[in-house]
Motif scaffolding. Structure first.
Motif, PDB file in Angstrom:
ATOM      1  N   MET A   1     -59.975  30.276 -32.000  1.00  0.00           N
ATOM      2  CA  MET A   1     -59.094  30.337 -30.617  1.00  0.00           C
ATOM      3  C   MET A   1     -59.425  31.441 -30.161  1.00  0.00           C
ATOM      4  SD  MET A   1     -56.579  28.468 -30.058  1.00  0.00           S
ATOM      5  CE  MET A   1     -55.095  27.327 -30.458  1.00  0.00           C
ATOM      6  N   ALA A   2     -60.098  31.924 -30.763  1.00  0.00           N
ATOM      7  CA  ALA A   2     -60.047  33.475 -30.451  1.00  0.00           C
ATOM      8  C   ALA A   2     -60.432  33.809 -29.368  1.00  0.00           C
ATOM      9  CB  ALA A   2     -60.051  35.194 -31.358  1.00  0.00           C
ATOM     10  N   SER A   3     -61.670  32.838 -29.311  1.00  0.00           N
ATOM     11  CA  SER A   3     -62.670  32.716 -28.542  1.00  0.00           C
ATOM     12  C   SER A   3     -62.139  32.111 -27.788  1.00  0.00           C
ATOM     13  CB  SER A   3     -63.946  32.096 -28.953  1.00  0.00           C
ATOM     14  OG  SER A   3     -64.032  30.546 -29.948  1.00  0.00           O
ATOM     15  N   VAL A   4     -61.684  30.758 -27.170  1.00  0.00           N
ATOM     16  CA  VAL A   4     -60.795  30.446 -26.015  1.00  0.00           C
ATOM     17  C   VAL A   4     -60.513  31.468 -25.433  1.00  0.00           C
ATOM     18  CG1 VAL A   4     -59.118  28.819 -25.512  1.00  0.00           C
ATOM     19  CG2 VAL A   4     -60.828  28.563 -27.110  1.00  0.00           C
ATOM     20  N   GLU A   5     -59.400  32.107 -25.732  1.00  0.00           N
ATOM     21  CA  GLU A   5     -58.837  33.643 -25.141  1.00  0.00           C
ATOM     22  C   GLU A   5     -59.841  34.776 -24.213  1.00  0.00           C
ATOM     23  OE1 GLU A   5     -55.035  35.589 -24.835  1.00  0.00           O
ATOM     24  OE2 GLU A   5     -55.427  33.310 -25.784  1.00  0.00           O
ATOM     25  N   ILE A   6     -60.982  34.678 -25.343  1.00  0.00           N
ATOM     26  CA  ILE A   6     -61.811  35.831 -24.757  1.00  0.00           C
ATOM     27  C   ILE A   6     -61.980  34.940 -23.268  1.00  0.00           C
ATOM     28  CG2 ILE A   6     -63.896  36.539 -25.478  1.00  0.00           C
ATOM     29  CD1 ILE A   6     -63.009  37.486 -27.817  1.00  0.00           C
ATOM     30  N   VAL A   7     -62.914  33.677 -23.754  1.00  0.00           N
ATOM     31  CA  VAL A   7     -63.553  33.523 -22.016  1.00  0.00           C
ATOM     32  C   VAL A   7     -62.647  32.955 -20.928  1.00  0.00           C
ATOM     33  CG1 VAL A   7     -64.917  30.997 -21.736  1.00  0.00           C
ATOM     34  CG2 VAL A   7     -65.278  31.896 -23.706  1.00  0.00           C
ATOM     35  N   LEU A   8     -61.477  32.646 -22.082  1.00  0.00           N
ATOM     36  CA  LEU A   8     -60.276  32.680 -20.691  1.00  0.00           C
ATOM     37  C   LEU A   8     -59.974  33.638 -19.690  1.00  0.00           C
ATOM     38  CD1 LEU A   8     -58.229  29.731 -21.694  1.00  0.00           C
ATOM     39  CD2 LEU A   8     -59.708  29.788 -20.043  1.00  0.00           C
ATOM     40  N   ARG A   9     -59.836  34.600 -20.469  1.00  0.00           N
ATOM     41  CA  ARG A   9     -59.693  36.106 -19.990  1.00  0.00           C
ATOM     42  C   ARG A   9     -60.964  36.364 -18.773  1.00  0.00           C
ATOM     43  NH1 ARG A   9     -54.401  39.476 -22.429  1.00  0.00           N
ATOM     44  NH2 ARG A   9     -53.749  37.596 -23.528  1.00  0.00           N
ATOM     45  N   SER A  10     -61.689  36.524 -19.745  1.00  0.00           N
ATOM     46  CA  SER A  10     -62.681  36.600 -18.725  1.00  0.00           C
ATOM     47  C   SER A  10     -63.290  36.029 -17.589  1.00  0.00           C
ATOM     48  CB  SER A  10     -64.567  37.051 -19.515  1.00  0.00           C
ATOM     49  OG  SER A  10     -64.832  34.952 -19.702  1.00  0.00           O
ATOM     50  N   MET A  11     -62.559  35.085 -17.505  1.00  0.00           N
ATOM     51  CA  MET A  11     -61.726  33.995 -16.127  1.00  0.00           C
ATOM     52  C   MET A  11     -60.981  34.873 -15.089  1.00  0.00           C
ATOM     53  SD  MET A  11     -63.751  30.191 -17.599  1.00  0.00           S
ATOM     54  CE  MET A  11     -63.292  29.820 -16.306  1.00  0.00           C
ATOM     55  N   LYS A  12     -60.649  35.490 -15.500  1.00  0.00           N
ATOM     56  CA  LYS A  12     -59.726  35.538 -15.246  1.00  0.00           C
ATOM     57  C   LYS A  12     -57.917  36.020 -15.136  1.00  0.00           C
ATOM     58  CE  LYS A  12     -61.149  39.463 -12.935  1.00  0.00           C
ATOM     59  NZ  LYS A  12     -61.683  41.105 -14.024  1.00  0.00           N
ATOM     60  N   ILE A  13     -58.089  34.419 -16.144  1.00  0.00           N
ATOM     61  CA  ILE A  13     -57.009  33.728 -17.043  1.00  0.00           C
ATOM     62  C   ILE A  13     -56.270  33.993 -17.860  1.00  0.00           C
ATOM     63  CG2 ILE A  13     -56.279  31.434 -17.150  1.00  0.00           C
ATOM     64  CD1 ILE A  13     -59.052  30.504 -15.868  1.00  0.00           C
ATOM     65  N   TYR A  14     -55.070  34.355 -17.272  1.00  0.00           N
ATOM     66  CA  TYR A  14     -54.158  35.405 -18.355  1.00  0.00           C
ATOM     67  C   TYR A  14     -53.185  34.395 -18.689  1.00  0.00           C
ATOM     68  CZ  TYR A  14     -56.504  39.162 -16.503  1.00  0.00           C
ATOM     69  OH  TYR A  14     -57.917  39.910 -16.092  1.00  0.00           O
ATOM     70  N   PRO A  15     -51.707  34.809 -19.982  1.00  0.00           N
ATOM     71  CA  PRO A  15     -51.484  33.820 -20.676  1.00  0.00           C
ATOM     72  C   PRO A  15     -50.189  33.764 -19.241  1.00  0.00           C
ATOM     73  CG  PRO A  15     -51.704  35.391 -21.974  1.00  0.00           C
ATOM     74  CD  PRO A  15     -52.591  35.913 -20.864  1.00  0.00           C
ATOM     75  N   TYR A  16     -49.531  32.328 -19.401  1.00  0.00           N
ATOM     76  CA  TYR A  16     -47.985  32.391 -18.161  1.00  0.00           C
ATOM     77  C   TYR A  16     -47.593  33.199 -18.156  1.00  0.00           C
ATOM     78  CZ  TYR A  16     -44.402  30.416 -16.183  1.00  0.00           C
ATOM     79  OH  TYR A  16     -43.250  29.913 -15.451  1.00  0.00           O
ATOM     80  N   LYS A  17     -46.861  33.996 -17.180  1.00  0.00           N
ATOM     81  CA  LYS A  17     -45.684  34.858 -17.727  1.00  0.00           C
ATOM     82  C   LYS A  17     -44.562  34.461 -17.180  1.00  0.00           C
ATOM     83  CE  LYS A  17     -44.114  39.449 -15.385  1.00  0.00           C
ATOM     84  NZ  LYS A  17     -44.293  40.323 -14.638  1.00  0.00           N
ATOM     85  N   SER A  18     -43.728  33.782 -17.982  1.00  0.00           N
ATOM     86  CA  SER A  18     -42.519  33.309 -17.239  1.00  0.00           C
ATOM     87  C   SER A  18     -41.634  34.580 -15.835  1.00  0.00           C
ATOM     88  CB  SER A  18     -41.642  33.331 -18.201  1.00  0.00           C
ATOM     89  OG  SER A  18     -40.539  33.146 -18.168  1.00  0.00           O
ATOM     90  N   VAL A  19     -40.925  33.736 -15.066  1.00  0.00           N
ATOM     91  CA  VAL A  19     -40.344  34.379 -14.125  1.00  0.00           C
ATOM     92  C   VAL A  19     -38.771  33.729 -14.133  1.00  0.00           C
ATOM     93  CG1 VAL A  19     -41.927  35.394 -12.810  1.00  0.00           C
ATOM     94  CG2 VAL A  19     -41.136  33.221 -12.413  1.00  0.00           C
TER      95      VAL A  19
END
Length: 163
Positions: A1-19
């Motif tokens: 799961m941590a590896s998925v997080e690292i890959v997504l963040r390296s692609m500039k995909i961040y967790p959803y920020k609620s508005v």
């Protein structure tokens, strides 16, 4: 799961920020408050009909809805003029839950316990839900109701998996 997080963040995909609508931007009329202290449950609703305005500064918009709580501080499931003391001869359906079951952000007639009441008029539908409650409060509510001699044909516990 941590590896998925690292890959997504390296692609500039961040967790959803609620508005989403924040409760610190909430206005309740009358009285300014929707909740009161409760020695067993922590808090519960006030009795009455409330106009609730949620203001979102990020989109400069407001959401307005109306919530009505009966003399037991529970969200109503039918028009107030149709409310009578629950008949001993009518079976009840109980809904326990959090803000989704309570119907936070929708008016009384848009909650799903209200819709179930309309679909099953031969029953008395009771909406025990309160925003922020967990299954622990539901257990305490149910234990108290049973000790008071109340009974239901069906009890629905409706919570997200995080509970």
């Amino acid at each position: 799961m941590a590896s998925v997080e690292i890959v997504l963040r390296s692609m500039k995909i961040y967790p959803y920020k609620s508005v989403a609508w924040k409760t610190d931007h909430m206005k309740v009329d009358p009285g300014g408050k929707l909740y009161q202290k409760d020695p067993l449950l922590g808090y519960r609703h006030y009795t009455g009909k409330f106009r609730i305005v949620l203001h979102n500064e990020e989109v400069k918009d407001s959401l307005v809805f109306y919530a009505t709580h009966d003399s037991s501080t529970l969200r109503i499931t039918k028009p107030p003029e149709g409310m009578t003391d629950v008949s001993a001869s009518r079976q009840q359906i109980w809904f326990f839950g959090d803000s989704n079951t309570y119907g936070f952000s929708v008016s009384d007639s848009d909650t799903y316990p209200w819709v179930v009441q309309e679909m099953l008029p031969e029953y008395d539908v009771v909406n025990w839900a309160v925003s922020g409650y967990s299954n622990l409060q539901s257990l305490l509510q149910m234990q108290t109701a049973l000790k008071e001699g109340k009974r239901a044909k069906v009890a629905v516990l409706a919570y997200a998996s995080v509970h």
